[in-house]
Design an enzyme around this catalytic site. Structure first.
Site, PDB file in Angstrom:
ATOM      1  N   ARG A 168      11.960  -2.033  10.258  1.00  0.00           N
ATOM      2  CA  ARG A 168      11.002  -1.566  11.251  1.00  0.00           C
ATOM      3  C   ARG A 168      10.908  -2.561  12.401  1.00  0.00           C
ATOM      4  O   ARG A 168      10.912  -3.766  12.181  1.00  0.00           O
ATOM      5  CB  ARG A 168       9.626  -1.395  10.591  1.00  0.00           C
ATOM      6  CG  ARG A 168       9.475  -0.057   9.921  1.00  0.00           C
ATOM      7  CD  ARG A 168       8.233   0.060   9.103  1.00  0.00           C
ATOM      8  NE  ARG A 168       7.039  -0.538   9.708  1.00  0.00           N
ATOM      9  CZ  ARG A 168       5.841  -0.473   9.165  1.00  0.00           C
ATOM     10  NH1 ARG A 168       5.673   0.174   8.024  1.00  0.00           N
ATOM     11  NH2 ARG A 168       4.813  -1.042   9.738  1.00  0.00           N
TER      12      ARG A 168
ATOM     13  N   ARG B  94       0.182  -8.419  13.605  1.00  0.00           N
ATOM     14  CA  ARG B  94      -0.396  -7.450  12.652  1.00  0.00           C
ATOM     15  C   ARG B  94      -1.331  -8.131  11.666  1.00  0.00           C
ATOM     16  O   ARG B  94      -2.380  -7.585  11.318  1.00  0.00           O
ATOM     17  CB  ARG B  94       0.723  -6.705  11.924  1.00  0.00           C
ATOM     18  CG  ARG B  94       1.381  -5.659  12.808  1.00  0.00           C
ATOM     19  CD  ARG B  94       2.766  -5.305  12.337  1.00  0.00           C
ATOM     20  NE  ARG B  94       2.775  -4.702  11.028  1.00  0.00           N
ATOM     21  CZ  ARG B  94       3.834  -4.715  10.211  1.00  0.00           C
ATOM     22  NH1 ARG B  94       4.945  -5.314  10.578  1.00  0.00           N
ATOM     23  NH2 ARG B  94       3.768  -4.131   9.050  1.00  0.00           N
TER      24      ARG B  94
ATOM     25  N   ARG C  15      -8.859   1.577  10.111  1.00  0.00           N
ATOM     26  CA  ARG C  15      -8.398   0.215  10.371  1.00  0.00           C
ATOM     27  C   ARG C  15      -9.419  -0.589  11.164  1.00  0.00           C
ATOM     28  O   ARG C  15      -9.175  -1.760  11.457  1.00  0.00           O
ATOM     29  CB  ARG C  15      -7.113   0.271  11.169  1.00  0.00           C
ATOM     30  CG  ARG C  15      -5.868   0.111  10.330  1.00  0.00           C
ATOM     31  CD  ARG C  15      -4.689   0.184  11.265  1.00  0.00           C
ATOM     32  NE  ARG C  15      -3.561  -0.574  10.823  1.00  0.00           N
ATOM     33  CZ  ARG C  15      -2.604  -0.092  10.044  1.00  0.00           C
ATOM     34  NH1 ARG C  15      -2.685   1.110   9.562  1.00  0.00           N
ATOM     35  NH2 ARG C  15      -1.576  -0.853   9.741  1.00  0.00           N
TER      36      ARG C  15
ATOM     37  N   ARG D  96      11.744  -6.453   4.174  1.00  0.00           N
ATOM     38  CA  ARG D  96      11.562  -5.025   3.929  1.00  0.00           C
ATOM     39  C   ARG D  96      12.589  -4.175   4.683  1.00  0.00           C
ATOM     40  O   ARG D  96      12.810  -4.379   5.871  1.00  0.00           O
ATOM     41  CB  ARG D  96      10.155  -4.628   4.379  1.00  0.00           C
ATOM     42  CG  ARG D  96       9.931  -3.131   4.391  1.00  0.00           C
ATOM     43  CD  ARG D  96       8.495  -2.787   4.364  1.00  0.00           C
ATOM     44  NE  ARG D  96       7.857  -2.975   5.665  1.00  0.00           N
ATOM     45  CZ  ARG D  96       6.594  -2.664   5.882  1.00  0.00           C
ATOM     46  NH1 ARG D  96       5.836  -2.221   4.905  1.00  0.00           N
ATOM     47  NH2 ARG D  96       6.069  -2.839   7.073  1.00  0.00           N
TER      48      ARG D  96
ATOM     49  N   LYS E  47       0.819  -1.224   0.000  1.00  0.00           N
ATOM     50  CA  LYS E  47       0.000   0.000   0.000  1.00  0.00           C
ATOM     51  C   LYS E  47       0.846   1.264   0.000  1.00  0.00           C
ATOM     52  O   LYS E  47       0.572   2.187  -0.734  1.00  0.00           O
ATOM     53  CB  LYS E  47      -0.860   0.087   1.266  1.00  0.00           C
ATOM     54  CG  LYS E  47      -1.991  -0.859   1.374  1.00  0.00           C
ATOM     55  CD  LYS E  47      -2.865  -0.503   2.583  1.00  0.00           C
ATOM     56  CE  LYS E  47      -2.130  -0.472   3.915  1.00  0.00           C
ATOM     57  NZ  LYS E  47      -1.691  -1.766   4.410  1.00  0.00           N
TER      58      LYS E  47
HETATM   59  P1  ADP Z   1       1.370  -1.803   8.090  1.00  0.00           P
HETATM   60  O1  ADP Z   1       0.113  -1.520   7.354  1.00  0.00           O
HETATM   61  O2  ADP Z   1       2.433  -2.366   7.209  1.00  0.00           O
HETATM   62  O3  ADP Z   1       1.182  -2.572   9.358  1.00  0.00           O
HETATM   63  P2  ADP Z   1       1.563   0.986   8.951  1.00  0.00           P
HETATM   64  O4  ADP Z   1       2.777   1.806   8.785  1.00  0.00           O
HETATM   65  O5  ADP Z   1       0.326   1.379   8.226  1.00  0.00           O
HETATM   66  O6  ADP Z   1       2.038  -0.461   8.556  1.00  0.00           O
HETATM   67  O7  ADP Z   1       1.197   0.881  10.500  1.00  0.00           O
HETATM   68  C1  ADP Z   1       2.136   0.511  11.482  1.00  0.00           C
HETATM   69  C2  ADP Z   1       1.503   0.515  12.872  1.00  0.00           C
HETATM   70  O8  ADP Z   1       1.023   1.837  13.192  1.00  0.00           O
HETATM   71  C3  ADP Z   1       0.291  -0.380  13.059  1.00  0.00           C
HETATM   72  O9  ADP Z   1       0.640  -1.724  13.356  1.00  0.00           O
HETATM   73  C4  ADP Z   1      -0.420   0.304  14.235  1.00  0.00           C
HETATM   74  O10 ADP Z   1       0.209  -0.009  15.456  1.00  0.00           O
HETATM   75  C5  ADP Z   1      -0.181   1.770  13.961  1.00  0.00           C
HETATM   76  N1  ADP Z   1      -1.290   2.373  13.180  1.00  0.00           N
HETATM   77  C6  ADP Z   1      -1.207   2.925  11.943  1.00  0.00           C
HETATM   78  N2  ADP Z   1      -2.406   3.380  11.529  1.00  0.00           N
HETATM   79  C7  ADP Z   1      -3.279   3.114  12.547  1.00  0.00           C
HETATM   80  C8  ADP Z   1      -4.677   3.306  12.740  1.00  0.00           C
HETATM   81  N3  ADP Z   1      -5.443   3.888  11.799  1.00  0.00           N
HETATM   82  N4  ADP Z   1      -5.228   2.894  13.913  1.00  0.00           N
HETATM   83  C9  ADP Z   1      -4.500   2.320  14.858  1.00  0.00           C
HETATM   84  N5  ADP Z   1      -3.178   2.074  14.744  1.00  0.00           N
HETATM   85  C10 ADP Z   1      -2.567   2.477  13.609  1.00  0.00           C
END
Ligand code: ADP
Length: 212
Positions: free
Chosen positions: A156, A167, A89, A123, A14
């Site tokens: 990360r 996740r 989410r 990654r 994404k």
């Molecule tokens: P990925 O989709 O690869 O897990 P992201 O960078 O989108 O990576 O998100 C990393 C982390 O940031 C998530 O595992 C969560 O802990 C937090 N996070 C990001 N966006 C949200 C959201 N909308 N609500 C709650 N937690 C979030």
């Protein structure tokens, strides 16, 4: 005004696609993950609170994410549209988004789980600009350095195997139900996320042009 949400499991690509699409449409790429990681780096109190959840691969509480998102949506460059990556989410976040900033389209990326795990564990990310590399499929030109700004790449904390499992489980339980929510509203377009980033970007453009 393009207001587009990208949905899909962690590791699906994404973030990579969001950057390309944002450039193509001349709108900003708003990633709640990137915004949260910035607050962690800045050591703000919000960042320190969020860090604990993120390292474990769990969702950060809705009120914290909403605070950061509202602030970002209020900035001038978001007035003409945006690509939203990582929000909503869960159902509560989707309802909140409908209240504060209704969206036009939801593009959902699909990929088999085995491929997601490979993408996540291989990654490497630029901590400065957020560009993602993959040692197998998209290596940086100079090993260990970002192509765009030369910054040393990092893995990360939440790409460690235990956090990856959490996740994926969180995605299936809390985020996947949103697909049905947006399908019912007639806003959902599924995208096959297999193949190279260029192939996926092409499918994305075709899907967008098909309806515009
Ligand atoms: P990925 O989709 O690869 O897990 P992201 O960078 O989108 O990576 O998100 C990393 C982390 O940031 C998530 O595992 C969560 O802990 C937090 N996070 C990001 N966006 C949200 C959201 N909308 N609500 C709650 N937690 C979030």
């Amino acid at each position: 005004m393009p207001r587009i949400v990208l949905l899909g499991p962690p590791g699906v690509g994404k973030g990579t696609q969001a950057k390309v699409l944002a450039q193509h449409l001349h709108v900003p790429h708003l990633s709640t993950g990137d915004l949260l990681r910035e607050s962690v780096r800045a050591k703000s109190s919000l960042g320190e609170e969020a860090d604990v959840y993120m390292r474990a691969g769990r969702l950060v509480p809705d009120d914290l994410v909403l605070r950061i998102l509202r602030e970002r949506l209020g900035r001038a460059d978001a007035a003409t549209g945006y690509i939203l990556d990582g929000y909503p989410r869960n159902v509560a976040q989707a309802n909140e988004l409908d209240r504060i900033a209704p969206i036009d389209r939801v593009l959902s990326f699909d990929l088999p789980e085995s491929a997601l795990v490979v993408r996540l564990t291989q990654r490497w990310t630029c901590p400065k600009c957020g560009t993602a590399y993959n040692l197998a499929t998209r290596p940086p030109k100079v090993p260990g350095a970002c192509d765009l700004d030369g910054t040393t790449l990092v893995q990360r904390a939440d790409d460690a195997p235990a956090a990856v499992r959490t996740r994926l489980a969180v995605y299936r339980e809390q985020t996947e139900p949103l697909l049905e929510h947006y399908r019912r509203l007639g806003r959902l377009t599924p995208i096959d996320a297999r193949g190279t980033p260029e192939q996926v970007a092409q499918r994305l453009r075709t899907a967008l042009e098909g309806r515009s």
